[in-house]
Design an enzyme around this catalytic site. Structure first.
Site, PDB file in Angstrom:
ATOM      1  CB  CYS A 105      22.409 -42.907  15.113  1.00 25.91           C
ATOM      2  SG  CYS A 105      21.920 -42.151  16.568  1.00 25.91           S
ATOM      3  CB  SER A 109      24.480 -31.366  -9.127  1.00 19.26           C
ATOM      4  OG  SER A 109      25.072 -32.466  -9.319  1.00 19.26           O
ATOM      5  CB  ALA A 110      22.368 -33.108 -14.030  1.00 18.55           C
ATOM      6  CG  HIS A 111      22.906 -36.236  -8.886  1.00 16.19           C
ATOM      7  ND1 HIS A 111      24.228 -35.576  -9.158  1.00 16.19           N
ATOM      8  CD2 HIS A 111      22.573 -36.275  -7.766  1.00 16.19           C
ATOM      9  CE1 HIS A 111      24.644 -35.562  -7.919  1.00 16.19           C
ATOM     10  NE2 HIS A 111      23.706 -35.956  -6.919  1.00 16.19           N
TER      11      HIS A 111
END
Length: 489
Positions: free
Chosen positions: A322, A194-196
């Site tokens: 949490c 994935s490029a991001h």
């Protein structure tokens, strides 16, 4: 503001920005058309494919671009499984895979397939031999990430790939986190990324399917991207993604940036346990990504910790329950059996300055101290699991009952042990209450914690491991579960 969450999404690389702006003027036309604008767009797309294929270590005609890394994983899993349906319908994957793989596995099971989950050790690493032992004649596909997105542990992909090839089973590698730092070794069959994650624009993924790998794309057929990814290519984004990957890879090959970030991460790994009491640094200390480190702090509310760090100018992430809307710990931390409360993941983007890391190390101790004080755990007592006057919990001395305080079969039980009622309270309160009363029982005595928080099932045993106490076991209770701890020190 110091952005330390590159494992989620890296800031747009300067090279990607330049390539994106330049290709907006040149790459807007349909690359399938024969007129000038179409030919120009096709040249940009082909050049981007060649650059990405070189970085991946495959042929250009083996690689297609997808609208996201998640879609690349889904297309890879479904296409590989469909092509091997006559061989078998069993999918193997590690317990720490990205949710994209897990969701694809759920769809496969719902359609009548089967799945097997491969356990990991406390560092989050799969044993290659166990993968080999799990391969059977009905195994259709194995999925294994190259490196974990939460703790940075690298997997033995090359060894697993050799075992899969020997067994005639394709291996799909999720390389989203590791691809900027180098090609994935071994004879893998499919690879998704994935490029991001490496400073390219969001909305670009890639899927490589090596020649000789049986593959049957699922869904309506599309003539684009070899029929493996439907829709009009976002050429400017694809060009920017390939340009940033090439730029990062050039830096990684010289070793300069990767080595520099590794030194910064090494400093965090070394200094955080020295500066903050009761911290567990998780993940493999050797086989790991250069830019990522994860640690968990006892007696800390993870959401409060992240908010305080944000106020101090640091963007980090967490696998703590949490900070989750489901109030369940990260499946990665759970599979590893490590502490989940107060969990912090620091993943440094390209170009992070040493001064930013030093300021983080200056700020962190006070932030943790303030969160612990608000929860009733003064910093002076955070490192000592002993009783304090008053305390936040409600503890009673009573015999252990089968419904509440009875330990695991064969372990024995003591009458008069303390029972701490933490029902209705969320992490890290049950562990804090346990820590405050453990000193009230004699060595060999027990404390039973009643809790309906799923995180307690993970964090109480982890606390015992960190504090030198014995985790006896759990029993079902009228509400939630009863967790029994025997004092050893």
């Amino acid at each position: 503001m110091s952005y330390f969450d590159a494992a989620s999404a890296a800031p747009l690389h300067p090279v990607a920005r330049e390539a994106l702006l330049a290709s907006l003027d040149e790459g807007w036309a349909d690359p399938a058309r024969l007129y000038r604008e179409g030919r120009r767009a096709r040249l940009l797309l082909d050049a981007a494919r060649e650059a990405a294929a070189e970085a991946v270590g495959c042929r250009p005609d083996e690689l297609v671009f997808t609208p996201s890394g998640t879609q690349a994983v889904h297309a890879g899993v479904s296409g590989a499984l469909a092509a091997r349906r006559r061989v078998g319908r069993r999918l193997l994957h590690s317990a720490v895979e990205h949710s994209a793989v897990l969701h694809a596995a759920e769809v496969h099971v719902a359609a009548g397939g089967t799945r097997g989950e491969l356990a990991v050790d406390r560092t989050g690493r799969v044993a290659a031999g166990e993968v080999g032992a799990a391969l059977g004649p009905d195994t259709a596909l194995v999925c294994l990430q190259s490196a974990n997105h939460e703790v940075g542990t690298e997997q033995p992909v090359e060894e697993v790939a050799a075992l899969c090839r020997e067994a005639g089973v394709p291996l799909l590698v999720d390389a989203a986190q590791s691809l900027p730092w180098g090609p994935v070794p071994g004879a893998w069959s499919l690879l998704a990324a994935s490029a991001h994650k490496w400073g390219g624009p969001p909305g670009v993924g890639l899927l490589a399917v090596r020649k000789g790998t049986r593959f049957a794309p699922q869904g309506p057929h599309d003539e684009r991207e070899s029929g493996r990814s439907a829709g009009f290519e976002n050429i400017p984004a694809v060009v920017a993604a390939a340009a940033s990957l090439r730029a990062l890879r050039a830096g990684a090959e010289t070793g300069d940036e990767a080595a520099r970030l590794r030194r910064l991460v090494d400093r965090i790994r070394e200094r955080v346990p020295q500066l903050v009491p009761d911290v567990e640094v998780v993940g493999d200390p050797v086989h790991r990504l250069p830019h990522l480190v994860t640690f968990s702090c006892l007696y800390v509310d993870g959401e409060a910790l992240l908010h305080e760090l944000d106020r101090e100018g640091f963007s980090v992430s967490s696998g703590s329950s949490c900070t989750s809307s489901t109030l369940t710990p990260s499946h990665v931390l759970r599979a590893m059996g490590v502490l989940s409360e107060g969990n912090v993941r620091v993943s440094l983007p390209y170009g992070t300055a040493e001064a930013e890391v030093e300021r983080f190390l200056e700020v962190l101790p006070q932030v943790v101290r303030s969160v612990r004080e608000r929860l009733g755990v003064p910093a002076a007592e955070a490192g000592a699991a002993r009783a304090t006057a008053g305390g936040a919990g409600h503890a009673t001395r009573e015999p252990a009952s089968p419904e509440a305080a009875e330990p695991a079969a064969g372990s024995g039980s003591e009458s008069g042990g303390l029972v701490v009622d933490s029902l209705g309270k969320r992490c890290p309160i049950p562990v804090i209450e346990l820590a405050k009363v453990i000193g009230e029982v004699p060595v060999g005595g027990t404390v039973t914690v009643l809790s309906d928080d799923e995180a307690a099932r993970q964090d109480i045993p982890a606390w015992c491991s960190m504090r030198g106490q014995e985790y006896v076991g759990e029993r079902a209770a009228e509400r939630g579960a009863a967790y029994v701890v025997r004092r050893r020190a």
